[in-house]
Write a protein that holds these residues in place. Structure first.
Motif, short mmCIF file in Angstrom:
data_model
loop_
_atom_site.label_atom_id
_atom_site.label_comp_id
_atom_site.label_asym_id
_atom_site.label_seq_id
_atom_site.Cartn_x
_atom_site.Cartn_y
_atom_site.Cartn_z
N VAL A 233 -30.68 -2.47 2.83
CA VAL A 233 -31.18 -1.25 2.00
C VAL A 233 -29.83 -0.62 1.57
O VAL A 233 -29.80 0.04 0.42
CB VAL A 233 -31.80 -0.48 3.19
N TRP A 234 -28.83 -0.51 2.37
CA TRP A 234 -27.61 0.26 1.94
C TRP A 234 -26.79 -0.50 0.69
O TRP A 234 -26.60 0.22 -0.18
CB TRP A 234 -26.69 0.10 3.15
N PHE B 62 -28.49 -2.22 -1.37
CA PHE B 62 -29.36 -2.29 -2.59
C PHE B 62 -29.34 -0.86 -3.22
O PHE B 62 -29.25 -0.70 -4.39
CB PHE B 62 -30.83 -2.29 -2.20
N GLN B 63 -29.04 0.14 -2.37
CA GLN B 63 -28.96 1.43 -2.81
C GLN B 63 -27.64 1.80 -3.45
O GLN B 63 -27.36 2.61 -4.25
CB GLN B 63 -29.17 2.47 -1.82
N THR C 219 -28.42 0.45 -7.02
CA THR C 219 -29.69 0.92 -7.72
C THR C 219 -29.84 2.71 -7.53
O THR C 219 -30.41 3.46 -8.31
CB THR C 219 -30.96 0.46 -7.42
N PRO D 111 -30.16 6.10 -4.94
CA PRO D 111 -31.14 6.51 -3.82
C PRO D 111 -32.61 6.60 -4.60
O PRO D 111 -32.61 6.72 -5.76
CB PRO D 111 -30.58 7.90 -3.15
N PRO D 112 -33.41 6.46 -3.54
CA PRO D 112 -34.79 6.57 -4.10
C PRO D 112 -35.30 7.97 -4.53
O PRO D 112 -34.87 8.92 -4.11
CB PRO D 112 -35.50 6.26 -2.89
N GLY D 113 -36.61 8.01 -5.44
CA GLY D 113 -36.74 9.20 -5.86
C GLY D 113 -36.70 9.54 -7.34
O GLY D 113 -36.12 8.66 -8.03
N PRO D 114 -37.20 10.53 -7.97
CA PRO D 114 -37.11 10.74 -9.16
C PRO D 114 -35.79 10.97 -9.70
O PRO D 114 -34.98 11.79 -9.11
CB PRO D 114 -37.82 11.98 -9.76
#
Length: 58
Positions: free
Chosen positions: A44-45, A47-48, A51, A53-56
């Protein structure tokens, strides 16, 4: 005479099974659990990093 030998073998087998169980339950499975969770966190680290962090988008 043969019955005593069978009982001795049964005791050895039960002791061996107990030791294997204790090794699996007390050492191997906890280590594997930590490795799996750590590996997932690492993925996950990474990937982030690529890409964001998640969210709008901000």
């Amino acid at each position: 005479m043969q019955r005593t030998e069978e009982r001795t073998e049964d005791k050895r087998e039960k002791r061996r099974e107990l030791l294997v169980f204790l090794f699996l339950a007390g050492i191997l499975f906890p280590i594997l659990a930590v490795l799996v969770v750590s590996g997932y966190g690492f993925l996950v680290w990474i990937f982030q990093i690529f890409t964001g962090p998640p969210g709008p988008p901000g």
